[in-house]
Structure formats: C-alpha cells, structure tokens
Design an enzyme around this catalytic site. Structure first.
Site, PDB file in Angstrom:
ATOM      1  N   CYS A 114       0.839  -1.088   0.001  1.00 43.01           N
ATOM      2  CA  CYS A 114       0.030  -0.212   0.080  1.00 43.01           C
ATOM      3  C   CYS A 114       0.949   1.052   0.152  1.00 43.01           C
ATOM      4  O   CYS A 114       1.789   1.276   0.556  1.00 43.01           O
ATOM      5  CB  CYS A 114      -0.813   0.213   1.205  1.00 43.01           C
ATOM      6  N   HIS A 157      -9.310  -3.588  -2.678  1.00 45.65           N
ATOM      7  CA  HIS A 157      -8.152  -2.863  -1.926  1.00 45.65           C
ATOM      8  C   HIS A 157      -8.561  -1.278  -1.860  1.00 45.65           C
ATOM      9  O   HIS A 157      -8.448  -0.879  -0.699  1.00 45.65           O
ATOM     10  CB  HIS A 157      -6.755  -2.921  -2.408  1.00 45.65           C
ATOM     11  N   GLU A 158      -9.134  -0.598  -3.057  1.00 47.08           N
ATOM     12  CA  GLU A 158      -9.497   0.624  -3.075  1.00 47.08           C
ATOM     13  C   GLU A 158     -10.812   0.878  -2.248  1.00 47.08           C
ATOM     14  O   GLU A 158     -10.725   1.941  -1.217  1.00 47.08           O
ATOM     15  CB  GLU A 158      -9.573   1.008  -4.338  1.00 47.08           C
TER      16      GLU A 158
HETATM   17  C1  LIG Z   1      -0.564  -5.269  -7.454  1.00 44.91           C
HETATM   18  C2  LIG Z   1       0.346  -4.233  -7.690  1.00 44.91           C
HETATM   19  N1  LIG Z   1       0.377  -2.954  -6.762  1.00 44.91           N
HETATM   20  C3  LIG Z   1       1.410  -2.074  -7.163  1.00 44.91           C
HETATM   21  N2  LIG Z   1       1.472  -1.062  -6.274  1.00 44.91           N
HETATM   22  N3  LIG Z   1       0.820  -1.069  -5.066  1.00 44.91           N
HETATM   23  C4  LIG Z   1      -0.608  -0.389  -5.345  1.00 44.91           C
HETATM   24  O1  LIG Z   1      -1.124  -0.117  -6.537  1.00 44.91           O
HETATM   25  C5  LIG Z   1      -1.587  -0.265  -4.133  1.00 44.91           C
HETATM   26  C6  LIG Z   1      -2.823  -1.028  -4.541  1.00 44.91           C
HETATM   27  C7  LIG Z   1      -2.830  -2.393  -4.784  1.00 44.91           C
HETATM   28  C8  LIG Z   1      -1.897  -3.329  -3.949  1.00 44.91           C
HETATM   29  C9  LIG Z   1      -2.575  -4.801  -4.107  1.00 44.91           C
HETATM   30  C10 LIG Z   1      -3.934  -4.448  -4.721  1.00 44.91           C
HETATM   31  C11 LIG Z   1      -3.929  -3.119  -5.221  1.00 44.91           C
HETATM   32  C12 LIG Z   1      -1.820   1.208  -3.958  1.00 44.91           C
HETATM   33  N4  LIG Z   1      -2.705   1.578  -3.024  1.00 44.91           N
HETATM   34  O2  LIG Z   1      -2.142   1.706  -1.700  1.00 44.91           O
HETATM   35  C13 LIG Z   1      -3.940   2.013  -3.270  1.00 44.91           C
HETATM   36  O3  LIG Z   1      -4.724   2.156  -2.098  1.00 44.91           O
HETATM   37  C14 LIG Z   1       1.989  -1.946  -8.350  1.00 44.91           C
HETATM   38  F1  LIG Z   1       2.564  -0.880  -8.677  1.00 44.91           F
HETATM   39  C15 LIG Z   1       1.606  -3.006  -9.300  1.00 44.91           C
HETATM   40  N5  LIG Z   1       2.182  -2.701 -10.583  1.00 44.91           N
HETATM   41  C16 LIG Z   1       1.772  -3.931 -11.763  1.00 44.91           C
HETATM   42  C17 LIG Z   1       1.771  -3.066 -12.958  1.00 44.91           C
HETATM   43  N6  LIG Z   1       2.813  -2.442 -13.123  1.00 44.91           N
HETATM   44  C18 LIG Z   1       2.752  -1.752 -14.595  1.00 44.91           C
HETATM   45  C19 LIG Z   1       3.983  -0.701 -14.950  1.00 44.91           C
HETATM   46  O4  LIG Z   1       4.333   0.110 -13.664  1.00 44.91           O
HETATM   47  C20 LIG Z   1       4.435  -0.535 -12.696  1.00 44.91           C
HETATM   48  C21 LIG Z   1       3.149  -1.295 -12.113  1.00 44.91           C
HETATM   49  C22 LIG Z   1       3.280  -2.223 -10.969  1.00 44.91           C
HETATM   50  N7  LIG Z   1       0.806  -3.997  -9.030  1.00 44.91           N
HETATM   51 NI    NI Z   2      -3.665   1.180  -0.340  1.00 46.20          NI
END
Ligand SMILES: Cc1nc(NNC(=O)[C@H](CC2CCCC2)CN(O)CO)c(F)c(N2CCN3CCOC[C@@H]3C2)n1
Ligand code: NI
Length: 187
Positions: A114, A157-158
């Site tokens: 997160c 998660h959101e």
């Molecule tokens: C799974 C994932 N979680 C990343 N981060 N965490 C987040 O998004 C948090 C929200 C996610 C955590 C688990 C489910 C939702 C943010 N949250 O706290 C908001 O509430 C990523 F960054 C990521 N990816 C995959 C796709 N990739 C494309 C190219 O760029 C990098 C990117 C990395 N996948």
């Molecule tokens: Ni989060």
C-alpha cells in the site's frame, strides 16, 4: 502534480475514517482531483517519471490517501498481455459500491502492499474472487462492472480505503500465509 509527499501514511486518522459520498453534478474540485489521481498512477507506471519524481508504482489510489475523506478512487490497471496496449481498466470511480460478490475467495500470492504503508507486511490478503460494482463517472454517468481475479482484488483494496480498512486488517495474525484450500491464489 501529486507526488509521494501528498500521500498520508498509516497512523494518520483519515485512513481509518469512512469517507463521504460526493454529490453530483461534480464540483470542479472533485473533477480535478480525479484527473490528478489518474495522472499520478500513470506517472508512477512510467519508469522515467517514476524515477524522476521518486514515485512508488501504483495501480490504484483512493482519495483518503491524500487526506481527502471522499468516496473517490482512481484505477489504472495496465493490459497484462501486450506491453503498451490499451489499459485493462483506466477510470476514476465516484461513489463506488459493491452490488454483489462471489462466495469464492482469492488472494494475490505474493501478498499486497500500500502506498500509505512504508513497510513490507507479509501474508495473504483474502478477498472475494469476483465482484459486481456500480460507480459514477466524472460526467455523472452510472456504470456497472463485473470484475474477477486481479482487477477485482485491486478494486476491493481501494474500496477498503473508502471504509477505513487497511489491507493488513485481512491478514490472519496467527498464520499470515494461511488460506483455505478453496482460496484462489493469483500470480
Ligand atoms: C498489485 C500491484 N500493486 C502495485 N503497487 N501498489 C498499489 O498499486 C496499491 C494498490 C494495490 C495493492 C494490491 C492490490 C491493489 C496502491 N494503494 O495503496 C492504493 O490504495 C503496483 F505498482 C503494481 N504494478 C503492476 C503493474 N505495473 C505496471 C508498470 O508500472 C509498475 C506497475 C506495478 N501491481
Ligand atoms: Ni492502499
């Protein structure tokens, strides 16, 4: 532009509040906020911009993470198949709500992180495998979406953030890596 400095971290009380619904027609402020939240996610997924502005990668962002207790979340899930293809889901959801969900449960095998949590919290975050949600878009149009697997996990998660829930609230404290046999593990 939104940077990591704008994102509040665990311990900040706003992350534990139930956020307020937004009213329509959207205020200019709420419309603008959605656009800036999407822009943050897109920037965070661009290697150069992420490096330049020291952004942690994100596929979702909720307004409470910006200390704004409103039911707004931006989603930017890239296309898993082809690099640089159209994103799987790129939208800003206002007043999203779960209409129904599967009995089947699922979890991301490597756990969750997160942007508001500056530590690694190991463990399976067991969620519903499939969900049907409704939300309003920035033009006040109502949408209904059926999601499964990885996108369903992201949305849940959101939505949790809009209800003051953190991902680690779902981790089994006795055995963090425990999941019943029928829980789908997502790579
Ligand atoms: C799974 C994932 N979680 C990343 N981060 N965490 C987040 O998004 C948090 C929200 C996610 C955590 C688990 C489910 C939702 C943010 N949250 O706290 C908001 O509430 C990523 F960054 C990521 N990816 C995959 C796709 N990739 C494309 C190219 O760029 C990098 C990117 C990395 N996948
Ligand atoms: Ni989060």
């Amino acid at each position: 532009m939104i940077t990591m400095n704008d994102i509040i971290r665990e311990g900040h009380p706003t992350l534990r509040k139930v956020a307020d619904e937004v009213s329509f027609p959207l205020s200019e402020e709420d419309r603008e906020l959605g656009i800036k939240m999407s822009e943050f996610l897109k920037n965070s997924q661009d290697p150069e911009l992420a490096e330049k502005y020291q952004l942690r990668g994100g596929v979702g962002l909720a307004a409470p993470q910006l200390n704004i207790s409103k039911r707004i979340t931006a989603i930017e899930i890239p296309n898993m198949e082809e690099e640089g293809g159209e994103p799987f889901l790129s939208t800003v959801m206002y007043n999203p709500k779960v209409l129904s969900h599967s009995v089947q449960q699922a979890a991301i095998e490597e756990g969750e992180g997160c942007l508001s949590v500056d530590r690694h919290v190991p463990g399976l975050v067991v969620r519903n495998a499939k969900i049907t949600i409704s939300y309003m878009d920035q033009d006040g149009e109502k949408h209904k979406l059926r999601l499964k697997d990885y996108p369903a996990i992201v949305i849940q998660h959101e939505l949790d953030h809009l209800n003051g829930i953190m991902f680690y609230d779902h981790i089994n404290p006795e055995n963090p890596n425990y999941a019943a046999d029928d829980v789908l593990l997502i790579q």
